[in-house]
Design a protein around this motif. Structure first.
Motif, short mmCIF file in Angstrom:
data_model
loop_
_atom_site.label_atom_id
_atom_site.label_comp_id
_atom_site.label_asym_id
_atom_site.label_seq_id
_atom_site.Cartn_x
_atom_site.Cartn_y
_atom_site.Cartn_z
N GLU A 157 9.91 7.44 -2.42
CA GLU A 157 11.20 7.94 -1.94
C GLU A 157 11.22 8.01 -0.42
OE1 GLU A 157 12.61 11.50 -3.68
OE2 GLU A 157 12.39 10.80 -5.75
N GLU A 158 10.11 8.42 0.17
CA GLU A 158 10.02 8.49 1.63
C GLU A 158 10.17 7.10 2.24
OE1 GLU A 158 6.87 9.84 5.15
OE2 GLU A 158 6.35 10.10 3.03
N ALA A 159 9.53 6.11 1.62
CA ALA A 159 9.62 4.75 2.13
C ALA A 159 11.05 4.23 2.09
CB ALA A 159 8.71 3.83 1.32
N VAL A 160 11.76 4.54 1.02
CA VAL A 160 13.17 4.12 0.92
C VAL A 160 14.01 4.80 2.00
CG1 VAL A 160 15.24 4.21 -0.53
CG2 VAL A 160 13.03 3.56 -1.53
N ARG A 161 13.74 6.08 2.25
CA ARG A 161 14.47 6.79 3.31
C ARG A 161 14.23 6.16 4.68
NH1 ARG A 161 12.83 11.54 0.53
NH2 ARG A 161 11.18 11.88 2.09
N ILE A 162 12.98 5.77 4.94
CA ILE A 162 12.65 5.14 6.21
C ILE A 162 13.41 3.82 6.36
CG2 ILE A 162 10.81 4.01 7.53
CD1 ILE A 162 8.89 6.11 6.38
N ALA A 163 13.44 3.03 5.28
CA ALA A 163 14.16 1.75 5.33
C ALA A 163 15.63 1.96 5.65
CB ALA A 163 14.00 1.02 4.00
N ARG A 164 16.24 2.93 4.99
CA ARG A 164 17.66 3.21 5.25
C ARG A 164 17.85 3.71 6.68
NH1 ARG A 164 20.55 3.05 0.52
NH2 ARG A 164 19.43 3.44 -1.44
N GLY A 179 0.79 -1.22 0.00
CA GLY A 179 0.00 0.00 0.00
C GLY A 179 0.83 1.27 0.00
N VAL A 180 2.05 1.21 -0.52
CA VAL A 180 2.91 2.40 -0.59
C VAL A 180 2.55 3.19 -1.85
CG1 VAL A 180 5.26 3.29 -0.66
CG2 VAL A 180 4.77 1.16 0.57
N PRO A 181 2.01 4.38 -1.73
CA PRO A 181 1.69 5.17 -2.93
C PRO A 181 2.96 5.55 -3.70
CG PRO A 181 0.62 6.08 -0.96
CD PRO A 181 1.64 5.09 -0.49
N ARG A 182 2.84 5.68 -4.99
CA ARG A 182 3.98 6.08 -5.81
C ARG A 182 4.59 7.38 -5.30
NH1 ARG A 182 5.27 4.96 -11.27
NH2 ARG A 182 3.29 3.83 -11.44
N PHE A 207 10.87 -4.93 0.16
CA PHE A 207 9.93 -5.07 -0.96
C PHE A 207 8.79 -4.11 -0.68
CE2 PHE A 207 6.41 -6.69 -3.47
CZ PHE A 207 7.02 -6.99 -4.67
N PHE A 208 8.63 -3.11 -1.55
CA PHE A 208 7.56 -2.13 -1.45
C PHE A 208 6.62 -2.34 -2.63
CE2 PHE A 208 10.78 1.01 0.56
CZ PHE A 208 10.64 0.38 1.78
N THR A 209 5.33 -2.21 -2.38
CA THR A 209 4.35 -2.34 -3.45
C THR A 209 3.19 -1.40 -3.22
OG1 THR A 209 2.88 -3.89 -4.63
CG2 THR A 209 3.18 -4.25 -2.27
N ASP A 210 2.55 -0.99 -4.31
CA ASP A 210 1.37 -0.15 -4.21
C ASP A 210 0.10 -0.98 -4.11
OD1 ASP A 210 1.74 -1.12 -6.75
OD2 ASP A 210 1.41 0.79 -7.78
N ARG A 211 0.23 -2.29 -4.18
CA ARG A 211 -0.93 -3.17 -4.08
C ARG A 211 -1.46 -3.17 -2.65
NH1 ARG A 211 -1.63 -6.93 -8.13
NH2 ARG A 211 -2.36 -8.50 -6.65
N GLY A 212 -2.77 -3.46 -2.50
CA GLY A 212 -3.40 -3.46 -1.19
C GLY A 212 -3.12 -4.73 -0.41
N GLN A 213 -3.86 -4.91 0.70
CA GLN A 213 -3.55 -6.00 1.61
C GLN A 213 -4.03 -7.36 1.13
OE1 GLN A 213 -5.40 -5.04 5.32
NE2 GLN A 213 -7.49 -5.31 4.55
N ASN A 214 -4.80 -7.43 0.07
CA ASN A 214 -5.26 -8.70 -0.47
C ASN A 214 -4.18 -9.28 -1.39
OD1 ASN A 214 -6.81 -10.89 -1.20
ND2 ASN A 214 -7.96 -9.78 -2.76
N ALA A 215 -3.40 -10.23 -0.89
CA ALA A 215 -2.29 -10.85 -1.62
C ALA A 215 -1.37 -9.78 -2.23
CB ALA A 215 -2.83 -11.77 -2.71
N PRO A 216 -0.82 -8.91 -1.41
CA PRO A 216 -0.08 -7.76 -1.93
C PRO A 216 1.25 -8.09 -2.61
CG PRO A 216 0.19 -7.88 0.45
CD PRO A 216 -0.83 -8.92 0.07
N PHE A 217 1.85 -9.22 -2.25
CA PHE A 217 3.20 -9.50 -2.73
C PHE A 217 3.24 -10.51 -3.88
CE2 PHE A 217 3.79 -8.67 1.96
CZ PHE A 217 4.16 -7.34 1.78
N THR A 218 2.08 -10.82 -4.46
CA THR A 218 2.03 -11.85 -5.48
C THR A 218 2.30 -11.32 -6.89
OG1 THR A 218 -0.36 -11.59 -5.68
CG2 THR A 218 0.44 -13.28 -4.16
N ALA A 219 2.38 -10.00 -7.05
CA ALA A 219 2.58 -9.42 -8.38
C ALA A 219 3.53 -8.23 -8.28
CB ALA A 219 1.24 -8.97 -8.98
N LEU A 220 3.99 -7.76 -9.43
CA LEU A 220 4.87 -6.61 -9.47
C LEU A 220 4.15 -5.35 -9.01
CD1 LEU A 220 6.71 -6.84 -12.93
CD2 LEU A 220 7.79 -6.91 -10.69
#
Length: 251
Positions: A206-213, A199-202, A221-234
């Motif tokens: 950059e903010e998400a990457v800064r937080i990780a660092r 659920g990371v908006p486009r 692994f960051f994705t804009d997909r929601g909580q329903n099977a979020p990591f199954t696709a690009l």
């Protein structure tokens, strides 16, 4: 509070010194052919990819997964098998987990495992330590057995002595952007920690990457997909993530 990690002397757990990507488990290759093909693109900063055939290795070798695993190995990508440690609210029997590990090793020649649903409590340390020691013997590989402990939250610090990497965050962006790393993680290098965020908006990538660092995560692994099977696709911004992190070489 969020912190910069201190320089450690531990060997890199990922085989890469920069922030990189871990794939927690795409859908079956028949359903996600583009996703799996993208992982062999030269220069992708990929640390590992998890193969989850059918909530585990399945009951027999899957020809499509065999092909994907072979292509990834040929491209130098570390392939991990998905081991579920829980069945609903109950822990899975030790023997069942080890049996799944053998199938992954025999059929798909994995280089390690993601232990999904790994406990976080101090009381469970002996059992997880026993399982980790057993998995080392299952692979019996000269390069060792790469273990990613899929806690999803900060566990007892003792787990850092068991796994190569610990998933200390797995959840939505709405929680991640306000999350805090526990102070004990500063005693370890970023290569030891994994963050999986959906659920990371486009506009907030950059903010998400800064937080990780800032919090000391080496694999994400960051994705804009929601909580329903979020990591199954690009994610929709896959190319942006690859470009932002920078080209890397997987082990």
């Amino acid at each position: 509070m969020p912190h910069l990690t201190t320089a450690g002397t531990d060997l890199s757990a990922t085989g890469a010194e920069r922030l990189g990507i871990g794939i927690p488990g795409y859908a079956h290759p028949l359903l996600a052919p583009v996703e799996w093909a993208e992982l062999t693109r030269p220069g992708t900063p990929l640390h590992w990819a998890v193969l989850n055939v059918s909530d585990g290795p399945g009951t027999r070798p899957d020809p499509h997964c065999l092909e994907v695993a072979g292509r990834l190995r040929h491209a130098g990508v570390r392939v991990l098998g998905h081991l579920a440690l829980r069945d609903g609210d109950r822990p899975r029997p030790f023997g069942d987990v080890v049996s799944d590990a053998h199938r992954y090793a025999d059929w798909y020649r994995v280089a390690g495992y993601l232990l999904d649903g790994c406990p976080t409590e101090w009381e469970a340390l002996p059992e997880v330590r026993r399982l980790a020691a057993t998995l080392e013997t299952v692979l019996d590989d000269a390069d060792g057995c790469h273990l990613v402990l899929g806690h999803g939250a900060h566990p007892d610090p003792g787990y850092a002595e068991i796994g190569d990497q610990l998933v200390t965050f797995c959840g939505p962006w709405t929680e991640y952007r306000w999350s805090q790393a526990e102070q004990w993680t500063a005693d370890h290098p970023p290569e030891r920690f994994v963050h999986l965020v959906h659920g990371v908006p486009r506009s907030h990538l950059e903010e998400a990457v800064r937080i990780a660092r800032w919090q000391g995560a080496g694999t994400i692994f960051f994705t804009d997909r929601g909580q329903n099977a979020p990591f199954t696709a690009l994610p929709g911004y896959w190319d942006e993530i690859v470009s932002q992190i920078g080209p890397g070489v997987s082990e």
